[in-house]
Design a protein around this motif. Structure first.
Motif, PDB file in Angstrom:
ATOM      1  N   GLU A  60      28.120  24.669  16.776  1.00  0.00           N
ATOM      2  CA  GLU A  60      28.148  23.239  17.075  1.00  0.00           C
ATOM      3  C   GLU A  60      29.485  22.619  16.673  1.00  0.00           C
ATOM      4  OE1 GLU A  60      25.691  19.064  16.375  1.00  0.00           O
ATOM      5  OE2 GLU A  60      25.119  20.822  15.209  1.00  0.00           O
ATOM      6  N   VAL A  61      29.964  22.959  15.475  1.00  0.00           N
ATOM      7  CA  VAL A  61      31.233  22.400  15.004  1.00  0.00           C
ATOM      8  C   VAL A  61      32.384  22.882  15.889  1.00  0.00           C
ATOM      9  CG1 VAL A  61      32.874  22.355  13.099  1.00  0.00           C
ATOM     10  CG2 VAL A  61      30.425  22.135  12.634  1.00  0.00           C
ATOM     11  N   ILE A 148      20.996  11.328  24.118  1.00  0.00           N
ATOM     12  CA  ILE A 148      21.934  10.522  24.901  1.00  0.00           C
ATOM     13  C   ILE A 148      22.023   9.153  24.231  1.00  0.00           C
ATOM     14  CG2 ILE A 148      22.407   9.480  27.157  1.00  0.00           C
ATOM     15  CD1 ILE A 148      20.623  11.780  28.318  1.00  0.00           C
ATOM     16  N   LEU A 149      23.210   8.774  23.837  1.00  0.00           N
ATOM     17  CA  LEU A 149      23.405   7.524  23.106  1.00  0.00           C
ATOM     18  C   LEU A 149      23.892   6.430  24.044  1.00  0.00           C
ATOM     19  CD1 LEU A 149      25.170   9.012  19.952  1.00  0.00           C
ATOM     20  CD2 LEU A 149      22.713   8.686  20.361  1.00  0.00           C
ATOM     21  N   VAL A 150      23.452   5.195  23.780  1.00  0.00           N
ATOM     22  CA  VAL A 150      23.857   4.040  24.589  1.00  0.00           C
ATOM     23  C   VAL A 150      24.344   2.949  23.642  1.00  0.00           C
ATOM     24  CG1 VAL A 150      23.179   2.403  26.372  1.00  0.00           C
ATOM     25  CG2 VAL A 150      22.044   4.627  26.262  1.00  0.00           C
ATOM     26  N   ALA A 159      25.205  13.576  23.049  1.00  0.00           N
ATOM     27  CA  ALA A 159      25.308  13.957  21.637  1.00  0.00           C
ATOM     28  C   ALA A 159      24.468  15.199  21.363  1.00  0.00           C
ATOM     29  CB  ALA A 159      24.854  12.797  20.754  1.00  0.00           C
ATOM     30  N   ASP A 160      24.524  15.670  20.129  1.00  0.00           N
ATOM     31  CA  ASP A 160      23.736  16.789  19.594  1.00  0.00           C
ATOM     32  C   ASP A 160      23.994  18.090  20.351  1.00  0.00           C
ATOM     33  OD1 ASP A 160      21.997  18.447  18.277  1.00  0.00           O
ATOM     34  OD2 ASP A 160      20.416  16.952  18.109  1.00  0.00           O
ATOM     35  N   PHE A 161      25.002  18.805  19.877  1.00  0.00           N
ATOM     36  CA  PHE A 161      25.407  20.049  20.525  1.00  0.00           C
ATOM     37  C   PHE A 161      24.935  21.286  19.764  1.00  0.00           C
ATOM     38  CE2 PHE A 161      27.983  16.814  22.362  1.00  0.00           C
ATOM     39  CZ  PHE A 161      28.220  17.229  23.660  1.00  0.00           C
TER      40      PHE A 161
END
Length: 302
Positions: A60-61, A148-150, A159-161
């Motif tokens: 992720e990083v 998904i951020l709004v 987001a969040d990988f």
């Protein structure tokens, strides 16, 4: 509030805003510098710290660092990463830009319905983010409204990988990816998959923006498949993945796949129905790409 960090903290922790299997997410403010609001994701891994950081966290990083260079407006920004040992456990801290809400909250705050232009704007930004990822050989693998951020300015950011991977054609990876309601048929059938799994998830989200509820709400993989086939119809045995351990059966759903022009949702107009159809195509190789979806008449006229 006490964030439980090891060593000096550069952030003033304001509130806990989320919790997952490995740690918590806090809303915080930088103490120095720009004093920006940030989201601090603190991951705690009990056990032998000498065994190192787990592979999924390293991944992720590494992926966030890779895409950070491009500074894409529809991908959440990573500001900082740090790791330390505390009480025989490993602490990993990721600092992101702070976004006001996720798409789940955005949808739940809608009283009646989202406007056609609003839906178009959200989908256009979401697909731009996906196109960027896929162009850089990344598949997200867990696209859902929670990830998904709004922002208050209407900016949509993926987001969040934690489950994201660099892919080659037709990945043969674990099927335990993508939250069940947004999981593509090829994943449910334990078949090989590629970046088109993200487009299927985007199609489910597209429908949810109209319905204000998830389109397919199964509670087991078998039930989820049946709910999908109730909407898109049962594919032919020839289109069923040959490598799937799940056998083809006419009992899975109504015979015959939906054809172009079929009304998948009664409330949709012709253009949005066609785009939904293209996203929810059973065969991955026939499914529309994020890049082509952006040129679809429903979005191109925006």
């Amino acid at each position: 509030m006490d964030d439980g960090s090891c060593g000096h903290s550069n952030y003033d922790y304001l509130a806990e805003v989320g919790e997952g299997a490995y740690g918590k997410v806090y809303k915080a403010r930088e103490i120095a510098g720009k004093q920006r609001l940030v989201a601090v994701k603190k991951l705690n891994l009990p056990g032998d710290p000498e065994s190192g950081i787990p592979a999924f966290m390293v991944r992720e990083v590494a992926l966030l660092r890779k895409i950070e260079y491009f500074n894409h407006p529809n991908i959440v920004k990573l500001f900082d990463v740090s790791a330390c040992v505390r009480n025989q456990s490993l602490d990993l801290t990721l600092v992101f830009e702070y976004i006001d809400q996720d798409l789940t909250s955005y949808i739940s705050c809608t009283k009646n319905e989202l406007s056609r232009e609003n839906i178009k704007d959200v989908m256009r930004q979401l697909l731009k983010g996906l196109d960027f990822l896929h162009s850089n050989m990344l598949v997200h693998r867990d696209l859902k409204p929670d990830n998904i951020l709004v922002s208050s300015r209407g900016e949509v950011k993926i987001a969040d990988f934690g489950l994201a991977r660099i892919y080659t054609y037709h990945i043969a990876l674990t099927p335990c990816v993508v939250t069940l309601w947004y999981r593509a048929p090829e994943v449910l059938l334990h078949s090989g998959y590629m970046s088109s799994v993200d487009v299927w998830s985007a199609g489910c989200i597209f429908a949810e923006l109209f319905l204000l509820r998830p389109l397919f709400r199964g509670f087991t993989e078998a039930q989820q498949l049946k709910k999908i086939f109730e909407v898109i119809g049962l594919p032919s045995e020839e289109d069923w993945p040959k490598e799937s351990p799940i056998r083809y059966s006419s009992t899975w759903g109504p015979a015959g796949m939906a054809r172009p022009g079929t009304q998948l949702l009664p409330s949709l107009g012709m253009q949005e129905n066609n785009l939904l159809f293209e996203c929810l195509t059973f065969k991955p190789s026939n499914r529309i790409s994020a890049c082509r979806a952006l040129t679809h008449p429903f979005l191109a006229e925006f």
